[in-house]
Design a protein around this motif. Sequence first.
Motif, PDB file in Angstrom:
ATOM      1  N   GLU A 156       0.810  -1.219   0.000  1.00 13.38           N
ATOM      2  CA  GLU A 156       0.000   0.000   0.000  1.00 13.38           C
ATOM      3  C   GLU A 156       0.841   1.265   0.000  1.00 13.38           C
ATOM      4  O   GLU A 156       0.295   2.365   0.034  1.00 13.38           O
ATOM      5  CB  GLU A 156      -0.916  -0.002   1.238  1.00 13.38           C
ATOM      6  CG  GLU A 156      -1.883  -1.163   1.269  1.00 13.38           C
ATOM      7  CD  GLU A 156      -2.610  -1.291   2.599  1.00 13.38           C
ATOM      8  OE1 GLU A 156      -2.358  -0.482   3.511  1.00 13.38           O
ATOM      9  OE2 GLU A 156      -3.408  -2.227   2.717  1.00 13.38           O
ATOM     10  N   GLY A 157       2.140   1.124  -0.007  1.00 11.37           N
ATOM     11  CA  GLY A 157       3.032   2.279  -0.013  1.00 11.37           C
ATOM     12  C   GLY A 157       3.942   2.203  -1.219  1.00 11.37           C
ATOM     13  O   GLY A 157       4.317   1.122  -1.660  1.00 11.37           O
ATOM     14  N   ASP A 158       4.282   3.336  -1.751  1.00 15.48           N
ATOM     15  CA  ASP A 158       5.105   3.405  -2.955  1.00 15.48           C
ATOM     16  C   ASP A 158       6.526   3.825  -2.577  1.00 15.48           C
ATOM     17  O   ASP A 158       6.826   5.023  -2.499  1.00 15.48           O
ATOM     18  CB  ASP A 158       4.477   4.392  -3.931  1.00 15.48           C
ATOM     19  CG  ASP A 158       5.159   4.424  -5.284  1.00 15.48           C
ATOM     20  OD1 ASP A 158       6.329   4.000  -5.380  1.00 15.48           O
ATOM     21  OD2 ASP A 158       4.514   4.887  -6.232  1.00 15.48           O
ATOM     22  N   LEU A 159       7.382   2.843  -2.325  1.00 14.90           N
ATOM     23  CA  LEU A 159       8.760   3.152  -1.930  1.00 14.90           C
ATOM     24  C   LEU A 159       9.498   3.956  -2.989  1.00 14.90           C
ATOM     25  O   LEU A 159      10.319   4.804  -2.663  1.00 14.90           O
ATOM     26  CB  LEU A 159       9.526   1.868  -1.614  1.00 14.90           C
ATOM     27  CG  LEU A 159       9.257   1.239  -0.259  1.00 14.90           C
ATOM     28  CD1 LEU A 159       9.976  -0.098  -0.149  1.00 14.90           C
ATOM     29  CD2 LEU A 159       9.683   2.162   0.864  1.00 14.90           C
ATOM     30  N   GLY A 160       9.213   3.684  -4.253  1.00 16.82           N
ATOM     31  CA  GLY A 160       9.861   4.446  -5.318  1.00 16.82           C
ATOM     32  C   GLY A 160       9.519   5.921  -5.240  1.00 16.82           C
ATOM     33  O   GLY A 160      10.392   6.785  -5.338  1.00 16.82           O
ATOM     34  N   LEU A 161       8.238   6.215  -5.047  1.00 19.57           N
ATOM     35  CA  LEU A 161       7.797   7.604  -4.898  1.00 19.57           C
ATOM     36  C   LEU A 161       8.410   8.226  -3.661  1.00 19.57           C
ATOM     37  O   LEU A 161       8.931   9.342  -3.704  1.00 19.57           O
ATOM     38  CB  LEU A 161       6.268   7.673  -4.822  1.00 19.57           C
ATOM     39  CG  LEU A 161       5.683   9.027  -4.440  1.00 19.57           C
ATOM     40  CD1 LEU A 161       5.943  10.050  -5.538  1.00 19.57           C
ATOM     41  CD2 LEU A 161       4.194   8.902  -4.162  1.00 19.57           C
ATOM     42  N   TRP A 162       8.361   7.498  -2.549  1.00 19.64           N
ATOM     43  CA  TRP A 162       8.924   8.032  -1.308  1.00 19.64           C
ATOM     44  C   TRP A 162      10.423   8.274  -1.435  1.00 19.64           C
ATOM     45  O   TRP A 162      10.939   9.254  -0.904  1.00 19.64           O
ATOM     46  CB  TRP A 162       8.648   7.082  -0.151  1.00 19.64           C
ATOM     47  CG  TRP A 162       7.196   6.908   0.170  1.00 19.64           C
ATOM     48  CD1 TRP A 162       6.158   7.726  -0.190  1.00 19.64           C
ATOM     49  CD2 TRP A 162       6.613   5.846   0.914  1.00 19.64           C
ATOM     50  NE1 TRP A 162       4.973   7.230   0.300  1.00 19.64           N
ATOM     51  CE2 TRP A 162       5.219   6.077   0.977  1.00 19.64           C
ATOM     52  CE3 TRP A 162       7.126   4.722   1.529  1.00 19.64           C
ATOM     53  CZ2 TRP A 162       4.345   5.218   1.644  1.00 19.64           C
ATOM     54  CZ3 TRP A 162       6.256   3.869   2.189  1.00 19.64           C
ATOM     55  CH2 TRP A 162       4.883   4.121   2.255  1.00 19.64           C
ATOM     56  N   ASN A 163      11.121   7.405  -2.149  1.00 19.92           N
ATOM     57  CA  ASN A 163      12.553   7.589  -2.358  1.00 19.92           C
ATOM     58  C   ASN A 163      12.817   8.840  -3.188  1.00 19.92           C
ATOM     59  O   ASN A 163      13.684   9.645  -2.843  1.00 19.92           O
ATOM     60  CB  ASN A 163      13.147   6.359  -3.036  1.00 19.92           C
ATOM     61  CG  ASN A 163      14.647   6.458  -3.202  1.00 19.92           C
ATOM     62  OD1 ASN A 163      15.359   6.876  -2.287  1.00 19.92           O
ATOM     63  ND2 ASN A 163      15.139   6.076  -4.362  1.00 19.92           N
ATOM     64  N   ARG A 164      12.072   9.009  -4.275  1.00 21.59           N
ATOM     65  CA  ARG A 164      12.264  10.205  -5.114  1.00 21.59           C
ATOM     66  C   ARG A 164      11.980  11.476  -4.329  1.00 21.59           C
ATOM     67  O   ARG A 164      12.697  12.471  -4.450  1.00 21.59           O
ATOM     68  CB  ARG A 164      11.395  10.120  -6.364  1.00 21.59           C
ATOM     69  CG  ARG A 164      11.851   9.042  -7.345  1.00 21.59           C
ATOM     70  CD  ARG A 164      11.099   9.074  -8.658  1.00 21.59           C
ATOM     71  NE  ARG A 164       9.669   8.850  -8.532  1.00 21.59           N
ATOM     72  CZ  ARG A 164       9.084   7.656  -8.444  1.00 21.59           C
ATOM     73  NH1 ARG A 164       9.830   6.554  -8.457  1.00 21.59           N
ATOM     74  NH2 ARG A 164       7.774   7.549  -8.351  1.00 21.59           N
ATOM     75  N   ARG A 165      10.947  11.450  -3.503  1.00 17.55           N
ATOM     76  CA  ARG A 165      10.610  12.621  -2.682  1.00 17.55           C
ATOM     77  C   ARG A 165      11.733  12.905  -1.689  1.00 17.55           C
ATOM     78  O   ARG A 165      12.144  14.061  -1.525  1.00 17.55           O
ATOM     79  CB  ARG A 165       9.301  12.353  -1.949  1.00 17.55           C
ATOM     80  CG  ARG A 165       8.784  13.545  -1.187  1.00 17.55           C
ATOM     81  CD  ARG A 165       7.461  13.251  -0.509  1.00 17.55           C
ATOM     82  NE  ARG A 165       6.459  12.925  -1.511  1.00 17.55           N
ATOM     83  CZ  ARG A 165       5.425  12.111  -1.300  1.00 17.55           C
ATOM     84  NH1 ARG A 165       5.275  11.517  -0.134  1.00 17.55           N
ATOM     85  NH2 ARG A 165       4.554  11.889  -2.238  1.00 17.55           N
ATOM     86  N   SER A 166      12.241  11.874  -1.049  1.00 19.72           N
ATOM     87  CA  SER A 166      13.334  12.039  -0.099  1.00 19.72           C
ATOM     88  C   SER A 166      14.558  12.641  -0.780  1.00 19.72           C
ATOM     89  O   SER A 166      15.180  13.573  -0.261  1.00 19.72           O
ATOM     90  CB  SER A 166      13.677  10.674   0.523  1.00 19.72           C
ATOM     91  OG  SER A 166      14.857  10.732   1.270  1.00 19.72           O
ATOM     92  N   ALA A 216      14.630  14.413  -3.494  1.00 18.72           N
ATOM     93  CA  ALA A 216      14.333  15.793  -3.892  1.00 18.72           C
ATOM     94  C   ALA A 216      14.474  16.736  -2.706  1.00 18.72           C
ATOM     95  O   ALA A 216      15.019  17.841  -2.838  1.00 18.72           O
ATOM     96  CB  ALA A 216      12.927  15.886  -4.486  1.00 18.72           C
ATOM     97  N   TRP A 217      13.982  16.321  -1.531  1.00 15.95           N
ATOM     98  CA  TRP A 217      14.152  17.159  -0.331  1.00 15.95           C
ATOM     99  C   TRP A 217      15.629  17.377  -0.060  1.00 15.95           C
ATOM    100  O   TRP A 217      16.041  18.484   0.274  1.00 15.95           O
ATOM    101  CB  TRP A 217      13.514  16.484   0.884  1.00 15.95           C
ATOM    102  CG  TRP A 217      12.024  16.560   0.935  1.00 15.95           C
ATOM    103  CD1 TRP A 217      11.231  17.559   0.467  1.00 15.95           C
ATOM    104  CD2 TRP A 217      11.143  15.602   1.510  1.00 15.95           C
ATOM    105  NE1 TRP A 217       9.907  17.269   0.715  1.00 15.95           N
ATOM    106  CE2 TRP A 217       9.832  16.069   1.355  1.00 15.95           C
ATOM    107  CE3 TRP A 217      11.333  14.371   2.135  1.00 15.95           C
ATOM    108  CZ2 TRP A 217       8.711  15.382   1.821  1.00 15.95           C
ATOM    109  CZ3 TRP A 217      10.226  13.678   2.586  1.00 15.95           C
ATOM    110  CH2 TRP A 217       8.933  14.169   2.429  1.00 15.95           C
ATOM    111  N   ARG A 218      16.413  16.342  -0.226  1.00 13.02           N
ATOM    112  CA  ARG A 218      17.841  16.469   0.041  1.00 13.02           C
ATOM    113  C   ARG A 218      18.548  17.331  -0.996  1.00 13.02           C
ATOM    114  O   ARG A 218      19.440  18.109  -0.664  1.00 13.02           O
ATOM    115  CB  ARG A 218      18.479  15.082   0.144  1.00 13.02           C
ATOM    116  CG  ARG A 218      18.057  14.432   1.441  1.00 13.02           C
ATOM    117  CD  ARG A 218      18.231  12.929   1.452  1.00 13.02           C
ATOM    118  NE  ARG A 218      17.735  12.442   2.733  1.00 13.02           N
ATOM    119  CZ  ARG A 218      18.459  12.385   3.836  1.00 13.02           C
ATOM    120  NH1 ARG A 218      19.734  12.726   3.822  1.00 13.02           N
ATOM    121  NH2 ARG A 218      17.928  11.972   4.962  1.00 13.02           N
ATOM    122  N   ALA A 219      18.143  17.215  -2.243  1.00 11.83           N
ATOM    123  CA  ALA A 219      18.728  18.060  -3.298  1.00 11.83           C
ATOM    124  C   ALA A 219      18.398  19.527  -3.043  1.00 11.83           C
ATOM    125  O   ALA A 219      19.244  20.401  -3.219  1.00 11.83           O
ATOM    126  CB  ALA A 219      18.231  17.621  -4.667  1.00 11.83           C
TER     127      ALA A 219
END
Length: 71
Positions: A52-62, A64-67
Amino acid sequence: MRFDHCFQRILLDGAAGGVWYDAIPKRPAYRHADEPLLRRAVEMGEAALRGEGDLGLWNRRSLAWRAGRRA
């Protein structure tokens, strides 16, 4: 995502709503995070296990926050 610390980063960043070390005062995170943040991280991990969770999306968001933090 290749390493354990990547999984931790994804869940802690998601639970914190940004780069986790901006929300957790000391390291290691698991020892110094407040209980609500840790509960959110665990809930995200459990959602991922259930599909029920999208690790790929969460990884990209993480990432992006770091960038954005380096800018």
